[in-house]
Design an enzyme around this catalytic site. Sequence first.
Site, PDB file in Angstrom:
ATOM      1  N   VAL A 115       0.842  -1.188   0.000  1.00 54.39           N
ATOM      2  CA  VAL A 115       0.000   0.000   0.000  1.00 54.39           C
ATOM      3  C   VAL A 115       0.876   1.236   0.000  1.00 54.39           C
ATOM      4  O   VAL A 115       1.821   1.329   0.782  1.00 54.39           O
ATOM      5  CB  VAL A 115      -0.948   0.008   1.222  1.00 54.39           C
ATOM      6  N   ASP A 161     -11.039 -11.756   6.593  1.00 49.43           N
ATOM      7  CA  ASP A 161      -9.703 -11.392   7.068  1.00 49.43           C
ATOM      8  C   ASP A 161      -9.772 -10.155   7.953  1.00 49.43           C
ATOM      9  O   ASP A 161      -9.019  -9.202   7.782  1.00 49.43           O
ATOM     10  CB  ASP A 161      -8.749 -11.173   5.886  1.00 49.43           C
TER      11      ASP A 161
END
Length: 809
Positions: free
Chosen positions: A510, A621
């Site tokens: 990211v 998740d």
Amino acid sequence: MKQAGTPCIPGLITLLFLGPFCRSDDRLSPAKPLSAGDTIVSKGGDFALGFFSPDSSNASLYLGIWYHNMPGRTVVWTANRNDPIAAASSPTLAITNSSDLVLSDSQGRTPWAVKNNITGVGVAAVLLDTGNFVLLSPNGTSIWQSFDHPTDTILPGTRISLSEKAHAVRLLIAWKGPIDPSNGDFSVGLDPSSNLQLVIWNRTAPYIRLSMLSDASVSGGILYQNTIFYESIVGTRDGFYYEFSVSGGSQYARLMLDYMGVLRILSWNNHSSWTTAASRPASSCEPYASCGPFGYCDNIGAAATCRCLDGFEPAGLNISGGCRRTKTLKCGKRSHFVTLPKMKLPDKFLHVLNTSFDECTTECSNNCSCTAYAYTNLSSNGAMAFQSRCLLWTEDLVDTGKYGNYDENLYLRLANSPVRNNSKLVKIVLPTMACVLILTCLLVGIFKYRASKPKRTEIHNGGMLGYLSSSNEIGGEHVDFPFVSFRDIATATDNFSESKKIGSGGFGKVYKGILQGDTEVAIKRLSRGSGQGIEEFKNEIILIAKLQHRNLVRLLGCCISGDERLLIYEYLPNRSLDAFLCDDTRQSVLDWPTRFEIIKGVARGLLYLHQDSRLTIIHRDLKPSNILLDSEMAPKISDFGMARIFCGNKQEAKTTRVVGTYGYMSPEYVMGGAFSVKSDTYSFGVLLLEIISGLKITSPQLVENFVGLTTYAWRLWEDGKATDLVHSSFAESCSPHEVLRCIHVGLLCVQDRPDDRPLMSSVTFMLENENALLPAPKQPAYFALQNFEAEKSRENSVNTVSITTLEGR
Ligand SMILES: *[C@@H]1O[C@H](CO)[C@@H](O)[C@H](O)[C@H]1NC(C)=O
Ligand SMILES: *[C@@H]1O[C@H](CO)[C@@H](O)[C@H](O)[C@H]1NC(C)=O
Ligand SMILES: *[C@@H]1O[C@H](CO)[C@@H](O)[C@H](O)[C@H]1NC(C)=O
Ligand SMILES: *[C@@H]1O[C@H](CO)[C@@H](O)[C@H](O)[C@H]1NC(C)=O
Ligand SMILES: *[C@@H]1O[C@H](CO)[C@@H](O)[C@H](O)[C@H]1NC(C)=O
Ligand SMILES: *[C@@H]1O[C@H](CO)[C@@H](O)[C@H](O)[C@H]1NC(C)=O
Ligand SMILES: *[C@@H]1O[C@H](CO)[C@@H](O)[C@H](O)[C@H]1NC(C)=O
Ligand SMILES: *[C@@H]1O[C@H](CO)[C@@H](O)[C@H](O)[C@H]1NC(C)=O
Ligand SMILES: *[C@@H]1O[C@H](CO)[C@@H](O)[C@H](O)[C@H]1NC(C)=O
Ligand SMILES: *[C@@H]1O[C@H](CO)[C@@H](O)[C@H](O)[C@H]1NC(C)=O
């Protein structure tokens, strides 16, 4: 609970399985020919095939396919468009004894037929709910299908070759008039002289140059009224294919070339009318060479307009006569190249194969008659016989355009300005200068483009409608959903520099970036080995684009470029929850009221995913690094990449590939791969206990003592010392009553049996209502402990369990 029959996303998965048909009215069999007045209706009732007469004053009949459940008759395919049959001569469509599909009349004419060499019984022709009319061999394989032979319309699910044996084919030929299906003047197909560009033709003259094939696989999407229309041009060893598909809300969609030459994507908007999602020409100066030689159609900005290329001025009183050089270019005299970004490249190019960028530059600069060049690297998956595309122009530059969403540089030759011309240093300095100049132009160009770019863009390179300017409002209400070019993202992140990296995980890295001048964004670059294919990627886009909740991270855009898949999210300055839970100094930032709000916010976000959105989404998740915090410390759930879409009441499923993060995965999921909304409930319970204890489920001190966080919490609870779980940093600010209730709920969530765990609707209720009665929690399994020991050995069987690496901080 979800009701049965909750809509799932149609069009995403096209079932081509042609199982045994119980009813026969969707098919034509040798025993059952079709005559005028009869129709064949697809199984679900979406499409009908039969004879129609578009002109009520003329009794000529055509065999065609149209939408069945729709007022009026929208014809999408015609068999005998150039050879109608008079109604009086009673046409029939039949499968003959030799298994041919034949349209004939009582006078023995056969205006249309599909011949095949299959003998024997069992051949049938079936009209599918996709609108595809398929001739099936006895063993069920398709012999012929109408999707391979479109007339003026392409329906979702179509895949058509752009060329046959290296010869360009006409994909679509428009009707001649509104009630005349015969071949009209307009058609869509590759330019046969180069096989490199898709064009709308007016007879044999180009009308609109749609797009240039460049990469082996390009695709783009248009989001319009809750529906995403995908267009892809896919390169294979056999050549290029055009694909059209749709996902989301629209019941029906089609791409159509009308008799006036307008190419449209149309969507049935549920209010008995078709609306245009995108169209070409997209502006008044888009038709071929509208702006004259050396002029270009500028589609950036509110109104498209003709302008002269840099270094040119209008040749006549007004620009429609084209442009001329402000300074004449003389052969032998020095010249330089300027870079024009975001260009739709001019027509009439020379294609030089297999060169490097430098060779391409040299090729042009060494030849006086070369006025411009462009270069593209191509990915080498065998789609094209050449690795690069060097285009040279030696004539006037015509039909050039500038579009915010189109990403090619045009290098244009201009005479040098006198200042530099006289310098003795030119010989040495010039190459450097040229480089600097090109760079500067590029930067200035990008900068200018950024500054002037409206906030909304729809498409990046791809498809036939891929040049659409961002100011195109033809389709009415558009939803803000940009497809950003890879180049823009690379620029925004300093070419994905480490300094811009703000996180990483098993599914990619990211980065922080700035797009459109001032918007801070988080860019998730999915790792190539993540196994997230184009379908999963599209899933994530569709899901997140549809889901809007204050506790979910907003997806702002995406990028598909070759192998690259990137998602652009809103940037949240406070990063993720685990940055706070793992740092003793930052722990103190989170007082009890903040923590309680985070717990309730995550619960509400999860409830929305499970129950309140149109789809049932299991996150799979959930963990602190996937909980981002905004400037007010409100939590937002991120990372829907693994979410699964469920239709109707199917809330449980099994998977052979367990994806998630160790510690947060429920026992039944890790052991057996079974996941359900209750797996998320389990992860939520762990998360809740972490927020209260300030401990990570994988904290070393817990491991050393051979006690998992869940067990540790349960023991304290059993001993009546549950408040000992509270992290010291906020013990003062906490309300014991609320904390106890939270721990209680957390323990209910981590119970071993999924059935014992509450639904998120109960969880939010229990968290928000002081008076709610809570059942006593059962002891959680010694699951955390067992698996900690099992973790190492598990690494050897990565093919079945992929464990997301814990995020670096
Ligand atoms: C009906 O249409 C056909 C095909 O376009 C044409 O050949 C025929 O002349 C038309 N008949 C009348 C009466 O207009
Ligand atoms: C087709 O076969 C049927 C029976 O098998 C027969 O009656 C018919 O005459 C045949 N038609 C043609 C055109 O051969
Ligand atoms: C059918 O067979 C004939 C010869 O028997 C052949 O000429 C023709 O090309 C074949 N057609 C197809 C579609 O295979
Ligand atoms: C089905 O039949 C077609 C022609 O009859 C043949 O080419 C094909 O191989 C067959 N497929 C299977 C799976 O049997
Ligand atoms: C198509 O070409 C014809 C000449 O062949 C011309 O008269 C007509 O205006 C063109 N149509 C459009 C929409 O440009
Ligand atoms: C379409 O209309 C039907 C009935 O009018 C309605 O039930 C349905 O929700 C509508 N769908 C959309 C996507 O607006
Ligand atoms: C532009 O010039 C052409 C002739 O060169 C003329 O026909 C046209 O009307 C002019 N347009 C405007 C807007 O002045
Ligand atoms: C320059 O390009 C033109 C057009 O491709 C070609 O005909 C000519 O031979 C070239 N000249 C040189 C010197 O390469
Ligand atoms: C094209 O690709 C080659 C190798 O993949 C690379 O060395 C070169 O720098 C690329 N050129 C451009 C202009 O991107
Ligand atoms: C281009 O180069 C590739 C390998 O670099 C080669 O396979 C291909 O044949 C070349 N194409 C042409 C047209 O020279």
